[in-house]
Design a protein around this motif. Structure first.
Motif, PDB file in Angstrom:
ATOM      1  N   ARG A  12       0.848  -1.195   0.000  1.00  0.00           N
ATOM      2  CA  ARG A  12       0.000   0.000   0.000  1.00  0.00           C
ATOM      3  C   ARG A  12       0.881   1.242   0.000  1.00  0.00           C
ATOM      4  NH1 ARG A  12      -0.759   1.844   5.390  1.00  0.00           N
ATOM      5  NH2 ARG A  12       0.262   0.420   6.840  1.00  0.00           N
ATOM      6  N   TRP A  13       0.298   2.377  -0.378  1.00  0.00           N
ATOM      7  CA  TRP A  13       1.042   3.632  -0.472  1.00  0.00           C
ATOM      8  C   TRP A  13       1.225   4.264   0.899  1.00  0.00           C
ATOM      9  CZ3 TRP A  13       3.751   4.306  -4.601  1.00  0.00           C
ATOM     10  CH2 TRP A  13       3.312   3.812  -5.824  1.00  0.00           C
ATOM     11  N   VAL A  14       2.464   4.647   1.201  1.00  0.00           N
ATOM     12  CA  VAL A  14       2.827   5.255   2.483  1.00  0.00           C
ATOM     13  C   VAL A  14       3.870   6.353   2.236  1.00  0.00           C
ATOM     14  CG1 VAL A  14       2.378   3.134   3.810  1.00  0.00           C
ATOM     15  CG2 VAL A  14       4.673   3.554   2.905  1.00  0.00           C
ATOM     16  N   ILE A  15       4.207   7.078   3.296  1.00  0.00           N
ATOM     17  CA  ILE A  15       5.335   8.003   3.217  1.00  0.00           C
ATOM     18  C   ILE A  15       6.551   7.295   3.812  1.00  0.00           C
ATOM     19  CG2 ILE A  15       3.893  10.087   3.299  1.00  0.00           C
ATOM     20  CD1 ILE A  15       4.770  10.386   6.281  1.00  0.00           C
ATOM     21  N   PRO A  16       7.761   7.720   3.453  1.00  0.00           N
ATOM     22  CA  PRO A  16       8.950   7.131   4.077  1.00  0.00           C
ATOM     23  C   PRO A  16       8.960   7.425   5.572  1.00  0.00           C
ATOM     24  CG  PRO A  16       9.536   8.419   2.118  1.00  0.00           C
ATOM     25  CD  PRO A  16       8.099   8.700   2.422  1.00  0.00           C
ATOM     26  N   LYS A  17       9.196   6.392   6.374  1.00  0.00           N
ATOM     27  CA  LYS A  17       9.199   6.581   7.827  1.00  0.00           C
ATOM     28  C   LYS A  17      10.034   5.501   8.484  1.00  0.00           C
ATOM     29  CE  LYS A  17       4.875   4.094   8.197  1.00  0.00           C
ATOM     30  NZ  LYS A  17       5.039   3.643   6.832  1.00  0.00           N
ATOM     31  N   GLY A  18      10.416   5.758   9.733  1.00  0.00           N
ATOM     32  CA  GLY A  18      11.214   4.775  10.457  1.00  0.00           C
ATOM     33  C   GLY A  18      11.445   5.213  11.881  1.00  0.00           C
ATOM     34  N   TRP A  19      12.330   4.501  12.540  1.00  0.00           N
ATOM     35  CA  TRP A  19      12.577   4.731  13.967  1.00  0.00           C
ATOM     36  C   TRP A  19      13.466   5.942  14.186  1.00  0.00           C
ATOM     37  CZ3 TRP A  19       9.029   1.982  16.013  1.00  0.00           C
ATOM     38  CH2 TRP A  19       8.666   0.759  15.458  1.00  0.00           C
ATOM     39  N   ASP A  28      -4.567  13.274  -5.280  1.00  0.00           N
ATOM     40  CA  ASP A  28      -4.371  11.841  -5.525  1.00  0.00           C
ATOM     41  C   ASP A  28      -3.602  11.185  -4.378  1.00  0.00           C
ATOM     42  OD1 ASP A  28      -5.786  11.834  -7.867  1.00  0.00           O
ATOM     43  OD2 ASP A  28      -4.023  11.869  -9.178  1.00  0.00           O
ATOM     44  N   ALA A  29      -2.570  11.875  -3.876  1.00  0.00           N
ATOM     45  CA  ALA A  29      -1.776  11.317  -2.769  1.00  0.00           C
ATOM     46  C   ALA A  29      -2.655  11.115  -1.536  1.00  0.00           C
ATOM     47  CB  ALA A  29      -0.599  12.235  -2.438  1.00  0.00           C
ATOM     48  N   LEU A  68      -3.265  10.894   8.080  1.00  0.00           N
ATOM     49  CA  LEU A  68      -2.291  11.173   7.019  1.00  0.00           C
ATOM     50  C   LEU A  68      -3.009  11.737   5.785  1.00  0.00           C
ATOM     51  CD1 LEU A  68       0.605  11.181   5.990  1.00  0.00           C
ATOM     52  CD2 LEU A  68       0.313   8.769   5.354  1.00  0.00           C
ATOM     53  N   LYS A  69      -4.198  11.201   5.477  1.00  0.00           N
ATOM     54  CA  LYS A  69      -5.019  11.754   4.384  1.00  0.00           C
ATOM     55  C   LYS A  69      -5.267  13.240   4.630  1.00  0.00           C
ATOM     56  CE  LYS A  69      -7.921   7.771   3.163  1.00  0.00           C
ATOM     57  NZ  LYS A  69      -7.658   7.690   1.726  1.00  0.00           N
ATOM     58  N   THR A  70      -5.684  13.570   5.843  1.00  0.00           N
ATOM     59  CA  THR A  70      -5.989  14.958   6.209  1.00  0.00           C
ATOM     60  C   THR A  70      -4.742  15.830   6.134  1.00  0.00           C
ATOM     61  OG1 THR A  70      -7.777  14.220   7.649  1.00  0.00           O
ATOM     62  CG2 THR A  70      -6.921  16.445   8.043  1.00  0.00           C
ATOM     63  N   LEU A  71      -3.635  15.333   6.672  1.00  0.00           N
ATOM     64  CA  LEU A  71      -2.387  16.083   6.663  1.00  0.00           C
ATOM     65  C   LEU A  71      -1.976  16.429   5.233  1.00  0.00           C
ATOM     66  CD1 LEU A  71       0.554  15.275   8.992  1.00  0.00           C
ATOM     67  CD2 LEU A  71       0.990  15.994   6.675  1.00  0.00           C
ATOM     68  N   ILE A  72      -2.045  15.457   4.333  1.00  0.00           N
ATOM     69  CA  ILE A  72      -1.657  15.688   2.934  1.00  0.00           C
ATOM     70  C   ILE A  72      -2.640  16.647   2.256  1.00  0.00           C
ATOM     71  CG2 ILE A  72      -1.447  14.620   0.645  1.00  0.00           C
ATOM     72  CD1 ILE A  72      -0.311  12.116   2.104  1.00  0.00           C
TER      73      ILE A  72
END
Length: 135
Positions: free
Chosen positions: A31-38, A116-117, A126-130
């Motif tokens: 699925r579509w996500v943003i880059p993220k990590g610890w 679209d993003a 995240l939808k709202t933030l974008i």
């Protein structure tokens, strides 16, 4: 209790005003996500978010000093338990996009219009933030 991650929202300006959003596919579900990590002991949160964007999407640029928002998601851990993860999101204005990067063989990356993003990602906050960024 939620555990914490840092994420980058990679953006690039487009002719005529506005911007596009870079999303990457998740390794587990596609699925579509943003880059993220610890977060990292030796890096500030913005620098750790920028490192994730470089590793997961092959992009570098100027990262914001403060988060623009956050969202939560459920993550299946190595021991098969499911944890709630709170992601702090930093804007990354992309200056360079590499042809080859660390996770190129594990992920797909694609640029999308803001609308679209927002439709492509699953997490409501995240939808709202974008969709509300820059409004």
């Amino acid at each position: 209790m939620a555990i914490r991650q840092v994420g980058a929202l990679p953006l690039r300006k487009v002719r005529g005003g506005g911007f596009e959003v870079l999303l990457v596919s998740s390794r587990e579900t596609g699925r579509w996500v943003i880059p993220k990590g610890w977060p990292a002991k030796r890096l500030s949160d913005p620098k750790a978010a920028a490192r994730e964007a470089r590793q997961e999407a092959g992009v570098t640029g100027k990262i914001s000093d403060t988060p623009v928002g956050g969202y939560r998601y459920r993550k299946k851990m190595a021991d098969q338990t499911v944890r709630v993860v709170e992601v702090e999101v930093y804007v990354l204005w992309v200056k360079k996009q590499r042809k080859s990067w660390l996770e190129k063989d594990q992920r797909v990356r694609a640029w999308f219009t803001q609308g679209d993003a927002a439709r492509k990602v699953r997490e409501p906050r995240l939808k709202t933030l974008i969709s509300q960024f820059g409004v």
